[in-house]
Motif scaffolding. Structure first.
Motif, short mmCIF file in Angstrom:
data_model
loop_
_atom_site.label_atom_id
_atom_site.label_comp_id
_atom_site.label_asym_id
_atom_site.label_seq_id
_atom_site.Cartn_x
_atom_site.Cartn_y
_atom_site.Cartn_z
N LYS A 190 0.73 -1.10 0.14
CA LYS A 190 -0.10 -0.14 -0.10
C LYS A 190 0.70 1.41 -0.02
O LYS A 190 2.05 1.28 0.62
CB LYS A 190 -0.89 0.00 1.17
CG LYS A 190 -1.89 -1.30 1.31
CD LYS A 190 -2.73 -1.21 2.51
CE LYS A 190 -3.47 -2.52 2.71
NZ LYS A 190 -4.17 -2.58 4.06
N ARG A 191 0.31 2.26 -0.59
CA ARG A 191 1.27 3.42 -0.69
C ARG A 191 0.18 4.72 -0.27
O ARG A 191 -1.03 4.66 -0.34
CB ARG A 191 1.69 3.80 -1.90
CG ARG A 191 2.60 2.74 -2.66
CD ARG A 191 3.14 3.31 -3.91
NE ARG A 191 3.85 4.56 -4.04
CZ ARG A 191 4.75 4.38 -4.80
NH1 ARG A 191 5.39 3.52 -5.51
NH2 ARG A 191 5.50 5.73 -4.78
N LYS A 192 0.68 5.55 0.26
CA LYS A 192 -0.04 6.96 0.56
C LYS A 192 -0.13 8.08 -0.42
O LYS A 192 -1.07 9.02 -0.37
CB LYS A 192 0.55 7.54 2.00
CG LYS A 192 0.36 7.02 3.12
CD LYS A 192 0.59 7.70 4.54
CE LYS A 192 0.31 6.91 5.70
NZ LYS A 192 0.72 7.84 6.94
N ASN A 247 5.26 10.42 7.46
CA ASN A 247 3.81 10.52 6.74
C ASN A 247 3.73 9.99 5.42
O ASN A 247 3.29 10.48 4.15
CB ASN A 247 3.45 11.95 6.40
CG ASN A 247 1.91 12.20 6.21
OD1 ASN A 247 1.18 11.28 6.53
ND2 ASN A 247 1.73 13.02 5.38
N ILE A 248 4.75 8.51 5.11
CA ILE A 248 4.70 8.08 3.98
C ILE A 248 4.41 6.57 4.31
O ILE A 248 4.39 6.10 5.56
CB ILE A 248 6.03 8.28 3.04
CG1 ILE A 248 7.24 7.82 4.17
CG2 ILE A 248 6.13 9.55 2.55
CD1 ILE A 248 8.62 7.65 3.49
N ALA A 253 8.88 4.32 1.76
CA ALA A 253 10.45 4.47 2.31
C ALA A 253 11.24 3.51 1.75
O ALA A 253 12.62 3.48 1.54
CB ALA A 253 10.12 4.30 3.79
N LEU A 254 10.82 2.15 1.43
CA LEU A 254 11.58 1.02 1.07
C LEU A 254 12.17 1.50 -0.60
O LEU A 254 13.39 1.12 -0.75
CB LEU A 254 10.83 -0.21 0.98
CG LEU A 254 11.48 -1.28 0.31
CD1 LEU A 254 12.56 -1.62 1.01
CD2 LEU A 254 10.47 -2.59 0.05
N LEU A 277 15.43 13.07 -2.07
CA LEU A 277 14.16 12.45 -2.84
C LEU A 277 12.98 12.70 -2.28
O LEU A 277 12.03 12.86 -3.07
CB LEU A 277 14.52 10.68 -2.77
CG LEU A 277 15.73 10.04 -3.22
CD1 LEU A 277 15.87 8.57 -2.85
CD2 LEU A 277 15.92 10.41 -4.77
N TYR A 278 12.55 12.96 -1.00
CA TYR A 278 11.67 13.22 -0.41
C TYR A 278 11.12 14.49 -0.76
O TYR A 278 10.13 14.84 -1.19
CB TYR A 278 11.32 13.04 1.20
CG TYR A 278 11.74 11.55 1.57
CD1 TYR A 278 11.38 10.50 1.11
CD2 TYR A 278 12.56 11.33 2.72
CE1 TYR A 278 11.52 9.20 1.37
CE2 TYR A 278 12.78 9.97 3.16
CZ TYR A 278 12.25 9.18 2.50
OH TYR A 278 12.19 7.59 3.09
#
Length: 393
Positions: A190-192, A247-248, A253-254, A277-278
């Motif tokens: 799942k992703r945000k 908040n990710i 993050a992986l 990257l963020y």
């Protein structure tokens, strides 16, 4: 009620002799019946005792084989096994002539406590002391040992696993199509940021480490062992909760960790690169909101069966290929991991130090990284890299 009690009960009868006679007959009958039952019982117990003796005689007689042994016997030493447990296993497998002989050998050898958990390949009919020596020698482990270094992609790992185990690469590819069946928790898919996760993509979950796989393991078994280690390491890092603080999703993050693993050459740069990257993907302050990385483009080339290229050799058509979901122009965090990151890169992804940097570049052959807030900063850093012999200009 006892016989004496019976005698008292019959004392007032009209014909005591007659009752006593009957009592004797009953007693004789009961005695015969009891004797028969006892004999049957002892016969049954004798059978059990004989069988039991056959099973445990190896523990009571200190018999030992004289020779070095022959043939093969696979022995499993489990966690928590005592010397007696191991002796029992060896005796049942026909390795030692008696369990007692191995226990005695273990008592005589202080190194016996160093026997490690695992599967071992021994011989049958061995001298107990020789069996102990073989258990202490890790060369006799019945395993295929392999080290997976940081930063490899799944295809490279499958190739290494195949060479170490003899299992065809195709088997690993097939088994890898169902990461959740291999043990990857559903929360990782799942992703945000609204992007979908490809549930059949195992990239990023093949944790770099040194592994020992049983020689009879299948591709699925091997991958399950690796995934189990991945889960343990993620729990150790508290990766899921730490990603939430950014908040990710853990998956995003992986992905960041997998890119940092490839882009940063020095451990201290893993976190700062992840922060760049963020900043590019999530702040809305980077012009295109995309990553614009050669490493993601090269990843696509490699999984497409092509060779990766040095940055200066990548064509504009490759950088902006609309068929490449990892191209320069894709907004946000990459759609998936581009390598299998190790502990340092993963820690960098969840502990990325805050900064206003949007650019990074390697500026010397030692791997030193320079950062910039603006494109002008980046161009200056690139000139430094060129002067230091880094082919970037």
């Amino acid at each position: 009620m006892s016989d004496d009690d019976l005698d008292l009960a019959f004392a007032g009868a009209e014909d005591p002799g007659r009752w006593r006679h009957r009592k004797k007959e009953g007693r004789r009958g009961r005695t015969f019946l009891a004797l028969t039952l006892v004999l049957l019982l002892f016969g049954a117990l004798g059978g059990v005792g004989y069988i039991g003796y056959g099973k445990v005689k190896g523990f009571f007689s200190v018999e030992d084989y004289a020779g070095p042994g022959a043939g093969e016997a696979v022995i499993e030493v489990k966690s928590g096994n005592t010397a007696t447990d191991i002796a029992n296993t060896l005796y049942k497998a026909g390795v030692v002539k008696s369990a007692a002989a191995f226990v005695d050998a273990a008592k005589d050898n202080p190194k016996s406590k160093d026997i490690q958990v695992g599967s071992y390949l021994l011989k049958k009919e061995m001298k107990a002391a020789d069996a102990l020596t073989m258990l202490l020698d890790l060369k006799n482990k019945n395993v295929n040992k392999i080290t997976i270094p940081e930063g490899l992609i799944s295809l490279q790992i499958f190739d290494k696993l195949s060479k170490a185990t003899g299992i065809p690469v195709a088997d690993f590819k097939t088994a890898a199509k169902s990461p959740q069946k291999l043990g990857v928790p559903a929360l990782w898919f799942k992703r945000k940021d609204g992007k979908k996760v490809v549930a059949s993509d195992i990239e990023g979950f093949l944790y770099p480490a040194t592994y020992e796989f049983p020689k009879d393991a299948k591709a699925e078994d091997v991958l399950k062992i690796i995934i189990k280690n991945f889960n343990a390491e993620m729990e150790q890092l508290d990766f899921v909760n730490q990603a939430a603080k950014l908040n990710i999703s853990p998956y995003e993050a992986l992905v960041a960790g997998s890119i940092a693993q490839v882009e940063a050459l020095l451990p201290e740069d893993m976190g700062p690169v992840a922060r760049v990257l963020y900043n590019r993907a999530y702040t809305g302050k980077f012009p295109c909101g995309c990553l614009q990385l050669d490493s993601t483009v090269n990843y696509w080339l490699r999984i497409s069966g092509k060779d990766a290229k040095a940055s200066e050799h990548l064509l504009a058509s490759e950088l902006h290929d609309p068929k490449n979901p990892y191209n320069y122009d894709v907004k946000g965090m990459a759609v998936g991991p581009i390598s299998n990151p190790g502990e340092v890169a993963l820690k960098g992804a969840i502990e990325a130090p805050k900064s206003d940097y949007y650019f990074f570049v390697t500026v010397d052959k030692k791997g030193t990284m320079a950062y910039g807030k603006t494109n002008d900063d980046h161009e200056k850093n690139k000139l430094i890299a060129c002067k230091n012999g880094i082919p970037i200009c």
